[in-house]
Write a protein that holds these residues in place. Structure first.
Motif, mmCIF file in Angstrom:
data_model
loop_
_atom_site.group_PDB
_atom_site.id
_atom_site.type_symbol
_atom_site.label_atom_id
_atom_site.label_comp_id
_atom_site.label_asym_id
_atom_site.label_seq_id
_atom_site.Cartn_x
_atom_site.Cartn_y
_atom_site.Cartn_z
ATOM 1 N N ARG A 24 22.883 105.684 103.447
ATOM 2 C CA ARG A 24 24.038 104.809 103.660
ATOM 3 C C ARG A 24 23.989 104.213 105.067
ATOM 4 O O ARG A 24 24.174 103.018 105.255
ATOM 5 C CB ARG A 24 25.340 105.593 103.448
ATOM 6 C CG ARG A 24 26.506 104.675 103.109
ATOM 7 C CD ARG A 24 27.820 105.412 102.878
ATOM 8 N NE ARG A 24 27.693 106.626 102.093
ATOM 9 C CZ ARG A 24 28.153 107.820 102.488
ATOM 10 N NH1 ARG A 24 28.741 107.963 103.650
ATOM 11 N NH2 ARG A 24 28.024 108.863 101.702
ATOM 12 N N GLU A 25 23.700 105.049 106.054
ATOM 13 C CA GLU A 25 23.665 104.543 107.444
ATOM 14 C C GLU A 25 22.574 103.507 107.653
ATOM 15 O O GLU A 25 22.723 102.577 108.432
ATOM 16 C CB GLU A 25 23.446 105.704 108.417
ATOM 17 C CG GLU A 25 24.733 106.451 108.681
ATOM 18 C CD GLU A 25 24.649 107.332 109.921
ATOM 19 O OE1 GLU A 25 24.022 106.929 110.915
ATOM 20 O OE2 GLU A 25 25.223 108.432 109.863
ATOM 21 N N SER A 27 21.363 101.592 105.238
ATOM 22 C CA SER A 27 21.438 100.606 104.147
ATOM 23 C C SER A 27 20.182 100.630 103.272
ATOM 24 O O SER A 27 19.638 99.590 102.914
ATOM 25 C CB SER A 27 21.661 99.181 104.685
ATOM 26 O OG SER A 27 22.875 99.119 105.366
ATOM 27 N N GLY A 73 26.747 102.027 94.806
ATOM 28 C CA GLY A 73 25.740 102.668 95.641
ATOM 29 C C GLY A 73 25.405 104.102 95.244
ATOM 30 O O GLY A 73 24.580 104.749 95.886
ATOM 31 N N GLU A 121 11.951 98.175 96.963
ATOM 32 C CA GLU A 121 13.125 98.327 97.835
ATOM 33 C C GLU A 121 12.835 99.249 99.018
ATOM 34 O O GLU A 121 11.931 100.067 98.957
ATOM 35 C CB GLU A 121 14.276 98.992 97.042
ATOM 36 C CG GLU A 121 14.486 98.448 95.662
ATOM 37 C CD GLU A 121 15.521 97.335 95.638
ATOM 38 O OE1 GLU A 121 16.009 96.969 96.733
ATOM 39 O OE2 GLU A 121 15.808 96.839 94.550
#
Ligand code: DC
Length: 222
Positions: A24-25, A27, A73, A121
């Motif tokens: 999350r931090e 991305s 997410g 990704e």
């Protein structure tokens, strides 16, 4: 080119909690490969497949479709069109997963899916053989571990919070059994990649471990 982070280590070292936060931090997309093995285990339990019978296993795997998707997410895992994300967290599934994860046919089925995601990704992928087998060229590899006692305590609290009855001694024994199986299987055993950074989380908080991984990733991306 995508940036790949591989996090491997034994059960209960805090991989998924930390990987989720670090992803999350940064991305990045978080890929929980254990959930994919768990979904296959659930499918094989449901069909009552004798996993020691190679032909029966091959046929069952042909009819087992595992995919993942993301909702806000958060990774969701699907088994033959059903979202099984919540059903794969029981101790029965955990134990079956450790047994089926040793089968080369099972691992081969998931290798392409995992590599494909990482090609497209920026991913932070956690598992047991990510740094050694799946993404040997990952730009950052972490081997995250903790003592058996620490890991058993964490799992005990997790299960107790969910209202599942359990004993600490039993959990510690199960963790040891799973570690042994995961580390000693012939196919893709759990081991630290030569170029992985070792982090022992026994005496560290979730935030401390997350910060360390994010910091390492930012340094390597710079
Ligand atoms: O990380 P987890 O507890 O969800 O993993 C469940 C089981 O799956 C565990 O016994 C190890 C196995 N596994 C594996 O063999 N390879 C992976 N990449 C991920 C999990």
């Amino acid at each position: 080119m995508s940036f790949n982070i591989a996090i491997d280590g034994p059960a209960g070292a805090g991989k998924s909690t930390i990987a989720k936060r670090a992803a999350r931090e940064l991305s990045f997309i978080y890929v929980d490969t254990g959930a994919m093995y768990r979904a296959i285990a659930l499918g094989l339990m449901r069909s009552g497949t004798d996993i020691e019978d190679e032909e029966a296993l091959r046929q069952a795997l042909e009819q087992t479709d595992v995919t993942i998707s993301y909702e806000n997410g958060v990774q969701q895992v699907w088994l033959n069109g059903q979202n099984v994300s919540d059903m794969i967290r029981t101790e029965a599934v955990s134990s079956m997963t450790s047994a089926i994860a040793a089968k080369p046919q099972v691992r081969a089925k998931l290798t392409g899916l995992q590599r494909g995601l990482a090609e497209r990704e920026n991913v932070l992928m956690d598992g047991r053989d990510i740094g050694t087998m799946i993404l040997p060229h990952a730009q950052l590899k972490i081997y995250l571990t903790a003592s058996v006692q620490t890991r058993a305590g964490r799992r005990y609290r997790e299960l107790a919070e969910r209202g599942e009855q359990c004993s600490l001694e039993e959990i510690a024994r199960e963790i040891e059994t799973r570690d042994y199986r995961d580390m000693h299987r012939e196919t893709a055993p759990l081991k630290q990649a030569e170029d992985a950074v070792l982090i022992d989380s026994s005496e560290m908080t979730i935030e401390e471990v997350t910060d360390r991984i994010v910091q390492l990733a930012r340094m390597r991306m710079a």
